[in-house]
Motif scaffolding. Structure first.
Motif, PDB file in Angstrom:
ATOM      1  N   HIS A  65       0.814  -1.215   0.000  1.00  0.00           N
ATOM      2  CA  HIS A  65       0.000   0.000   0.000  1.00  0.00           C
ATOM      3  C   HIS A  65       0.846   1.262   0.000  1.00  0.00           C
ATOM      4  O   HIS A  65       0.426   2.295  -0.514  1.00  0.00           O
ATOM      5  N   SER A  66       2.024   1.198   0.640  1.00  0.00           N
ATOM      6  CA  SER A  66       2.823   2.397   0.861  1.00  0.00           C
ATOM      7  C   SER A  66       4.257   2.000   1.139  1.00  0.00           C
ATOM      8  O   SER A  66       4.586   0.817   1.294  1.00  0.00           O
ATOM      9  N   THR A  67       5.119   2.997   1.234  1.00  0.00           N
ATOM     10  CA  THR A  67       6.501   2.743   1.606  1.00  0.00           C
ATOM     11  C   THR A  67       6.574   2.115   2.990  1.00  0.00           C
ATOM     12  O   THR A  67       7.399   1.230   3.244  1.00  0.00           O
ATOM     13  N   ASP A  68       5.716   2.571   3.901  1.00  0.00           N
ATOM     14  CA  ASP A  68       5.737   2.013   5.247  1.00  0.00           C
ATOM     15  C   ASP A  68       5.322   0.547   5.245  1.00  0.00           C
ATOM     16  O   ASP A  68       5.865  -0.258   6.012  1.00  0.00           O
ATOM     17  N   ASP A  69       4.385   0.188   4.400  1.00  0.00           N
ATOM     18  CA  ASP A  69       3.982  -1.209   4.262  1.00  0.00           C
ATOM     19  C   ASP A  69       5.169  -2.049   3.793  1.00  0.00           C
ATOM     20  O   ASP A  69       5.417  -3.152   4.293  1.00  0.00           O
TER      21      ASP A  69
END
Length: 233
Positions: A65-69
Protein backbone atom coordinates in the motif's frame (compact mmCIF):
# COMPACT_ATOMS: atom_id res chain seq x y z
CA UNK A 1 5.21 6.50 -2.09
CA UNK A 2 1.77 7.42 -0.79
CA UNK A 3 -0.99 5.19 0.49
CA UNK A 4 -2.86 3.58 -2.33
CA UNK A 5 -5.07 0.62 -1.54
CA UNK A 6 -5.46 -2.08 -4.18
CA UNK A 7 -8.17 -4.74 -3.84
CA UNK A 8 -6.93 -8.11 -2.54
CA UNK A 9 -7.54 -10.16 -5.70
CA UNK A 10 -5.69 -7.59 -7.78
CA UNK A 11 -2.73 -7.67 -5.40
CA UNK A 12 -2.48 -11.46 -5.72
CA UNK A 13 -2.24 -11.42 -9.53
CA UNK A 14 1.28 -12.12 -10.71
CA UNK A 15 2.39 -10.41 -13.88
CA UNK A 16 5.75 -10.69 -15.67
CA UNK A 17 7.96 -7.61 -15.79
CA UNK A 18 9.55 -6.22 -18.94
CA UNK A 19 12.46 -8.57 -18.26
CA UNK A 20 10.10 -11.55 -18.02
CA UNK A 21 10.36 -11.86 -14.24
CA UNK A 22 7.15 -12.63 -12.41
CA UNK A 23 6.58 -10.11 -9.63
CA UNK A 24 5.80 -11.28 -6.12
CA UNK A 25 5.89 -9.77 -2.65
CA UNK A 26 8.98 -11.83 -1.83
CA UNK A 27 10.86 -10.68 -4.93
CA UNK A 28 10.03 -7.03 -4.21
CA UNK A 29 11.17 -7.34 -0.59
CA UNK A 30 14.42 -9.06 -1.56
CA UNK A 31 15.10 -6.41 -4.20
CA UNK A 32 14.31 -3.61 -1.73
CA UNK A 33 16.64 -5.18 0.83
CA UNK A 34 19.43 -5.32 -1.75
CA UNK A 35 18.88 -1.73 -2.88
CA UNK A 36 18.83 -0.41 0.68
CA UNK A 37 22.02 -2.34 1.41
CA UNK A 38 23.74 -0.78 -1.59
CA UNK A 39 22.38 2.76 -1.48
CA UNK A 40 20.84 3.36 1.94
CA UNK A 41 17.36 4.54 2.90
CA UNK A 42 17.03 6.80 -0.15
CA UNK A 43 16.83 3.70 -2.34
CA UNK A 44 13.44 2.77 -0.88
CA UNK A 45 11.33 4.43 -3.58
CA UNK A 46 8.87 3.12 -6.13
CA UNK A 47 10.95 4.51 -8.99
CA UNK A 48 14.15 2.77 -7.95
CA UNK A 49 12.36 -0.48 -7.21
CA UNK A 50 10.65 -0.36 -10.59
CA UNK A 51 13.97 0.17 -12.35
CA UNK A 52 15.64 -2.65 -10.44
CA UNK A 53 12.75 -5.02 -11.15
CA UNK A 54 12.32 -3.97 -14.76
CA UNK A 55 8.68 -3.20 -13.98
CA UNK A 56 6.34 -0.25 -14.10
CA UNK A 57 6.71 1.40 -10.67
CA UNK A 58 2.93 1.52 -10.27
CA UNK A 59 2.82 -2.29 -10.30
CA UNK A 60 4.42 -2.31 -6.84
CA UNK A 61 1.19 -0.84 -5.48
CA UNK A 62 -0.44 -4.17 -6.24
CA UNK A 63 1.62 -5.70 -3.44
CA UNK A 64 2.28 -2.87 -0.98
CA UNK A 65 0.00 0.00 0.00
CA UNK A 66 2.82 2.40 0.86
CA UNK A 67 6.50 2.74 1.61
CA UNK A 68 5.74 2.01 5.25
CA UNK A 69 3.98 -1.21 4.26
CA UNK A 70 7.11 -2.22 2.36
CA UNK A 71 9.32 -1.20 5.28
CA UNK A 72 7.34 -3.47 7.60
CA UNK A 73 7.81 -6.29 5.10
CA UNK A 74 11.58 -5.66 5.19
CA UNK A 75 11.52 -5.77 9.00
CA UNK A 76 9.58 -9.03 8.80
CA UNK A 77 12.11 -10.43 6.32
CA UNK A 78 15.00 -9.67 8.69
CA UNK A 79 13.18 -11.40 11.54
CA UNK A 80 12.64 -14.43 9.31
CA UNK A 81 16.29 -14.51 8.24
CA UNK A 82 17.39 -14.39 11.86
CA UNK A 83 15.14 -17.36 12.75
CA UNK A 84 15.93 -19.48 9.70
CA UNK A 85 17.19 -22.91 10.74
CA UNK A 86 16.88 -22.29 14.49
CA UNK A 87 15.60 -25.16 16.61
CA UNK A 88 15.07 -25.29 20.34
CA UNK A 89 17.41 -27.57 22.29
CA UNK A 90 15.53 -27.49 25.60
CA UNK A 91 18.38 -25.65 27.33
CA UNK A 92 16.78 -22.26 28.05
CA UNK A 93 20.07 -20.39 28.34
CA UNK A 94 21.59 -21.84 25.16
CA UNK A 95 18.36 -21.24 23.26
CA UNK A 96 18.03 -17.61 24.31
CA UNK A 97 21.72 -16.97 23.61
CA UNK A 98 21.40 -18.42 20.12
CA UNK A 99 18.30 -16.37 19.32
CA UNK A 100 19.95 -13.18 20.53
CA UNK A 101 23.17 -13.79 18.60
CA UNK A 102 21.20 -14.67 15.47
CA UNK A 103 19.31 -11.38 15.66
CA UNK A 104 22.56 -9.48 16.09
CA UNK A 105 24.34 -11.29 13.23
CA UNK A 106 21.40 -10.83 10.87
CA UNK A 107 21.16 -7.10 11.45
CA UNK A 108 24.92 -6.70 11.13
CA UNK A 109 24.69 -8.45 7.76
CA UNK A 110 22.10 -5.87 6.65
CA UNK A 111 23.13 -2.69 8.49
CA UNK A 112 21.33 -0.18 6.27
CA UNK A 113 18.06 -2.11 6.53
CA UNK A 114 18.59 -2.54 10.27
CA UNK A 115 18.72 1.22 10.73
CA UNK A 116 15.33 1.48 9.03
CA UNK A 117 13.60 -1.52 10.53
CA UNK A 118 15.06 -2.54 13.91
CA UNK A 119 12.55 -0.44 15.86
CA UNK A 120 9.43 -1.60 13.98
CA UNK A 121 6.76 -4.03 15.20
CA UNK A 122 5.23 -5.98 12.31
CA UNK A 123 2.60 -8.22 13.92
CA UNK A 124 3.25 -10.67 11.07
CA UNK A 125 4.06 -14.38 10.93
CA UNK A 126 7.84 -14.32 11.48
CA UNK A 127 7.62 -11.88 14.37
CA UNK A 128 4.73 -13.79 15.96
CA UNK A 129 6.71 -17.05 15.79
CA UNK A 130 9.72 -15.32 17.39
CA UNK A 131 7.64 -13.91 20.24
CA UNK A 132 6.02 -17.31 20.81
CA UNK A 133 9.40 -19.07 20.83
CA UNK A 134 11.04 -16.70 23.33
CA UNK A 135 8.06 -16.68 25.69
CA UNK A 136 7.90 -20.47 25.42
CA UNK A 137 11.56 -20.80 26.44
CA UNK A 138 11.05 -18.60 29.48
CA UNK A 139 7.81 -20.22 30.61
CA UNK A 140 9.22 -23.74 30.22
CA UNK A 141 12.21 -22.64 32.31
CA UNK A 142 9.74 -21.93 35.12
CA UNK A 143 9.32 -18.18 34.87
CA UNK A 144 5.90 -16.92 36.05
CA UNK A 145 4.04 -15.17 33.26
CA UNK A 146 4.56 -11.57 34.50
CA UNK A 147 8.29 -12.20 34.88
CA UNK A 148 8.49 -13.99 31.52
CA UNK A 149 6.96 -10.95 29.81
CA UNK A 150 9.34 -8.52 31.52
CA UNK A 151 12.37 -10.62 30.61
CA UNK A 152 11.12 -11.08 27.05
CA UNK A 153 10.83 -7.30 26.75
CA UNK A 154 14.34 -6.70 28.11
CA UNK A 155 15.86 -9.49 26.01
CA UNK A 156 14.40 -8.33 22.71
CA UNK A 157 15.04 -4.64 23.33
CA UNK A 158 18.64 -5.39 24.26
CA UNK A 159 19.22 -7.45 21.11
CA UNK A 160 17.62 -4.88 18.82
CA UNK A 161 19.30 -1.92 20.51
CA UNK A 162 22.75 -3.43 20.07
CA UNK A 163 21.84 -4.53 16.55
CA UNK A 164 20.85 -0.98 15.63
CA UNK A 165 23.89 0.55 17.36
CA UNK A 166 26.33 -1.80 15.65
CA UNK A 167 24.49 -1.45 12.34
CA UNK A 168 24.92 2.32 12.56
CA UNK A 169 28.65 1.81 13.01
CA UNK A 170 28.85 -0.54 10.05
CA UNK A 171 26.83 1.87 7.91
CA UNK A 172 29.21 4.76 8.59
CA UNK A 173 31.54 5.90 5.80
CA UNK A 174 34.87 4.10 6.16
CA UNK A 175 36.92 7.25 6.95
CA UNK A 176 34.53 8.27 9.73
CA UNK A 177 34.51 4.76 11.21
CA UNK A 178 38.32 4.62 11.16
CA UNK A 179 38.54 8.06 12.76
CA UNK A 180 36.18 7.04 15.58
CA UNK A 181 38.21 3.93 16.37
CA UNK A 182 41.43 5.91 16.19
CA UNK A 183 40.26 8.11 19.04
CA UNK A 184 40.83 5.24 21.50
CA UNK A 185 44.43 4.87 20.32
CA UNK A 186 45.20 8.57 20.15
CA UNK A 187 43.20 10.73 22.53
CA UNK A 188 42.59 8.20 25.30
CA UNK A 189 46.06 6.68 25.22
CA UNK A 190 47.61 10.10 25.82
CA UNK A 191 45.58 11.23 28.80
CA UNK A 192 47.44 12.26 31.93
CA UNK A 193 47.47 9.33 34.41
CA UNK A 194 47.47 11.78 37.29
CA UNK A 195 44.16 13.26 36.14
CA UNK A 196 42.62 10.13 34.61
CA UNK A 197 44.26 7.18 36.40
CA UNK A 198 41.58 4.64 35.49
CA UNK A 199 41.63 5.40 31.79
CA UNK A 200 45.43 5.47 31.73
CA UNK A 201 45.59 2.07 33.43
CA UNK A 202 43.23 0.46 30.94
CA UNK A 203 43.93 2.43 27.74
CA UNK A 204 45.49 -0.49 25.79
CA UNK A 205 42.58 -2.73 26.80
CA UNK A 206 40.07 -0.08 25.73
CA UNK A 207 41.77 0.32 22.35
CA UNK A 208 41.63 -3.45 21.82
CA UNK A 209 38.09 -3.99 23.03
CA UNK A 210 36.12 -0.98 21.79
CA UNK A 211 36.24 -1.95 18.08
CA UNK A 212 34.26 -5.07 18.98
CA UNK A 213 30.57 -5.20 19.73
CA UNK A 214 29.62 -5.16 23.39
CA UNK A 215 26.57 -7.33 22.71
CA UNK A 216 27.98 -10.79 23.54
CA UNK A 217 29.06 -9.61 27.00
CA UNK A 218 25.80 -7.72 27.57
CA UNK A 219 23.85 -10.83 26.56
CA UNK A 220 25.81 -12.98 29.02
CA UNK A 221 25.11 -10.48 31.79
CA UNK A 222 21.40 -10.52 31.00
CA UNK A 223 21.31 -14.31 30.96
CA UNK A 224 23.12 -14.40 34.31
CA UNK A 225 20.43 -12.11 35.70
CA UNK A 226 17.69 -14.33 34.26
CA UNK A 227 19.30 -17.41 35.83
CA UNK A 228 19.36 -15.69 39.21
CA UNK A 229 15.63 -14.96 38.96
CA UNK A 230 14.52 -18.46 38.05
CA UNK A 231 12.31 -20.00 40.76
CA UNK A 232 14.73 -22.92 41.09
CA UNK A 233 17.56 -20.52 41.87
Amino acid sequence: MVDRVVPGPERRRRRPTKQGTVLSEQLIVETALRLVGQHGAEALTVRRLGLALGADPSSIYRYFHSTDDLLLAIAEELIGLAQHGWEATGDWRADLAEIGLRIHRCYQAHPQAALLAAHRTTGRDNEIRAVEAILGILRRAGMPDPEAVRIYHAFVDQALAFAAQDAATLAMPAPAAAADLGVWQRAYARLDPQTYPNIAATAPLLAADMPRSGYPVALELLLDAVAARLPAA
